[in-house]
Design an enzyme around this catalytic site. Structure first.
Site, PDB file in Angstrom:
ATOM      1  N   THR A  67       0.876  -1.184   0.000  1.00  0.00           N
ATOM      2  CA  THR A  67       0.000   0.000   0.000  1.00  0.00           C
ATOM      3  C   THR A  67       0.909   1.228   0.000  1.00  0.00           C
ATOM      4  OG1 THR A  67      -0.216  -0.234   2.405  1.00  0.00           O
ATOM      5  CG2 THR A  67      -2.047  -1.005   1.062  1.00  0.00           C
ATOM      6  N   THR A 101      -1.878  -2.972   9.801  1.00  0.00           N
ATOM      7  CA  THR A 101      -2.206  -3.318   8.401  1.00  0.00           C
ATOM      8  C   THR A 101      -0.984  -3.996   7.897  1.00  0.00           C
ATOM      9  OG1 THR A 101      -3.623  -1.464   8.002  1.00  0.00           O
ATOM     10  CG2 THR A 101      -2.944  -2.649   6.086  1.00  0.00           C
ATOM     11  N   GLU A 143       6.060   4.753   7.565  1.00  0.00           N
ATOM     12  CA  GLU A 143       5.658   5.975   6.873  1.00  0.00           C
ATOM     13  C   GLU A 143       6.483   7.161   7.354  1.00  0.00           C
ATOM     14  OE1 GLU A 143       1.118   4.577   5.822  1.00  0.00           O
ATOM     15  OE2 GLU A 143       1.455   5.892   7.528  1.00  0.00           O
ATOM     16  N   ASN A 146      -0.270  10.487   5.779  1.00  0.00           N
ATOM     17  CA  ASN A 146      -1.554  10.098   6.331  1.00  0.00           C
ATOM     18  C   ASN A 146      -2.634  11.137   6.137  1.00  0.00           C
ATOM     19  OD1 ASN A 146      -1.512   7.378   7.471  1.00  0.00           O
ATOM     20  ND2 ASN A 146       0.382   8.200   8.339  1.00  0.00           N
TER      21      ASN A 146
END
Lengths: 407, 407
Positions: free
Chosen positions: B155, B192, B278, B402
């Site tokens: 992702t 996730t 991230e 995000n």
């Protein structure tokens, strides 16, 4: 920029008879700003406090706890710049020196002085500069210095936080005025949060201690900015008794009204801390209803309010609301039946029956997300308990402020 | 940019006899990328899995849990783009349709197919596009597709995550190969996070189930990026038995070596997720020693690893290490004696006796802070238990990623 929070008008802050405040530019960390506050309490004033539960509590917290247990408080000394936390025995010694210096100036015992510090952790408190600034504080003691006092305790705050209430109890006018500081390291059980609230009503010590806990639970213990709990938090309630009305029991006529007034002041200050949260652009109220008990409602509310994913979505005004469902699901309520959970954003019903609500239109949620003040409401479908917490979003600016805090 | 994590060489990823992988560009969310993966398992393969503990678990998690309990697994279908979480009964129906479509292609029962999804929550899974992509997956099934498989499940990952180990058990060469994805919403009890690890050793089902839990606890349950727990996490272990060596008991010769190999692969993948966290710029290992039990060591380690204040200080390479003390103090170890706590940054002793260590020189800590890989070591002075977690810093980029996730 703080959210719907403005510098209060000095004239809106009502003096509390029996209490005087003095400030100084002591150059404790940076020159040219007020960084030292002395609060003097008239003889007979009662004080009570709640402190951080952080095990690495600051030296001033240790000393203040000891002193407030010892008897009648006559003064508070508050510095910004250095937290005097993680400073070991030497830190305790410096906090005690601070008390001794203030006591000499005011003619009381060092045990009657409470020290408070906020600022950077694990660096030594420059106690000589602090003590050198105290005479200037003493020289400026006045009952109407609340606004400059609120300024003198700021760290990364952008707006001084202060408010007043006036009410009438048994025909007697009573005042409640408070100040607070805090913008980061904010989480329940206090934070680098300092709150000082005074009333001229009289409140007996045991009753005042109970009231302090109730007030903290209804205000400062309901906020989170970043989920961190500071080493230095303290909330102090002071009751001078000069108004001519005094309380010794909870069931006494008028005490409920006084408690509500103190809670309103405390809640305003606590919400002001969130509104001025580091980098905040949105003020978010999270209410969780229909829980089995208040504890699980708070648990779910904090799971939402602490989630960086939820907070960045609010920052972006992006109704990526599945993140709220994920936060609810991971809050630790083991037997939660997600099919019974309802989620609302403002008035928009977002989720029901474990999924997106029938009739949900993203454009409506989008509209709510763009507002500066947003309410998230969750119904758990398990009972009748409720809890509310207040938080803010998570922005670039938060990272910037905290990455550059010491520079 | 991922921290010391590079795209693996396809030739370093060893096929596992009995397992084939096929991918497709199904245009599930965005065109022009691999977004659908089919893994086919030879008859006789055993599989076991652990799943998210999020109560709002995704529809595919519910269905996969049910199917894996039912018997022998023959295939896994993994899509990226949509999580199929917070999608209620309709989500379950679409996860079942996915299984039925794969079963028709492979000639097995729908109950023998496990579905997995990752991506945005609370939006409907475009199951028609997914099903339309499955024939292309089936057409490309091959044992050496591990790298493209790792790509097809990404992702916000910036690097595909895959690794292999080869070992010899009782003279027989055995392979362990795994892939994983994940970069945000990463916290213990998975995230996730999807992990698929296969070996050609044979492992009986009850033993494989125990091994899966042990492996998860030693790898994916030791990482955090942002403290959020996803709705879709899953780790699947598959044992085809084709190598000619099989295990039914934990005390069997060679099983320890196999377990260690599987843990090494899983840990490499888990750490790769943190390295690709991230916005991450630093890879941080937090080790807490001298605790009374492992649970309290993990509790303290996670309090440090989750703290936004600690993480932003690492991002800034600022040795504002009092924040680590504050995190230790608020970790919830009620009777912690802070005077016994020691804190090290790399080899630099930072704190002792409740304050700054004698001989601490900030420039030395500053030097450690600038490294891309940093170890924080805390000794609690209470016992002999230890725990380690891995995390990354918190940067502008995290907020950006995000805030803009869905755009």
């Amino acid at each position: 920029m703080a959210i719907n929070l403005f510098r209060p008008d000095a004239s809106s802050l009502l003096p509390v008879d029996g209490l005087r405040l003095g400030v100084a530019q002591a150059g404790i960390k940076k020159p040219g700003r007020y960084d030292l506050l002395l609060i003097e309490l008239a003889p007979g004033t009662e004080a009570a406090a709640v402190f951080t539960r952080n095990r690495f509590c600051a030296a001033p917290v240790t000393v203040a706890r000891e002193h407030i247990a010892g008897g009648r408080v006559r003064a508070l000394v508050v510095n910004t710049g250095y937290a005097n936390a993680g400073t070991g025995e030497e830190g305790i010694r410096r906090a005690r020196e601070t008390c001794a210096a203030a006591a000499r100036l005011l003619g009381c015992s060092p045990m009657q002085v409470l020290p408070f510090s906020t600022g950077v952790i694990m660096e030594p408190l420059p106690v000589e500069r602090l003590i050198a600034g105290l005479p200037a504080c003493a020289a400026t003691l006045a009952p109407d210095n609340w606004l400059v006092a609120a300024e003198a305790i700021m760290t990364t705050d952008t707006v001084p936080k202060a408010c007043s209430e006036r009410l009438e109890l048994a025909g007697v006018p009573v005042t409640v005025t408070g100040i607070a500081k805090g913008a980061g390291m904010i989480h329940p059980n206090l934070a680098t949060m300092l709150g000082f609230i005074a009333t001229d009503a009289g409140i007996a010590r045991p009753l005042l201690e109970r009231l302090t806990r109730q007030v903290a639970d209804a205000s400062f213990n309901c906020i989170t900015v970043d989920g961190d709990t500071s080493t230095n938090d303290a909330l102090v309630l002071m009751a001078t008794g000069r108004a001519g009305v005094a309380f010794t029991r909870e069931d006494q006529a008028g005490f409920d009204a006084l408690r509500e007034a103190v809670i309103r002041v405390a809640r305003w200050l606590a919400q002001a801390i969130v509104r001025d949260g580091e980098g905040a652009t949105k003020f978010i109220t999270v209410t969780v209803e229909q829980g089995r008990d208040e504890a699980e409602c708070r648990q779910v509310a904090y799971a939402i309010a602490r989630s960086p994913l939820v907070k960045t979505a609010f920052f972006a005004s992006d109704p990526n609301l599945g993140r709220i469902l994920a936060a609810i699901g991971s809050a630790g309520v083991e037997d939660l039946d997600v099919a019974r959970v309802h989620l609302y954003l403002g008035e928009v019903r977002v989720a029901e029956n474990g999924g997106r609500a029938a009739g949900y239109v993203e454009a409506e949620a989008q509209r709510v997300m763009r507002e500066p003040e947003i309410t998230v409401r969750v119904a758990l479908g398990r009972g009748s308990a409720t809890a509310t917490v207040w938080t803010c979003d998570f922005s670039y600016e938060y990272v910037k402020i905290n990455a550059e805090y010491r520079t």
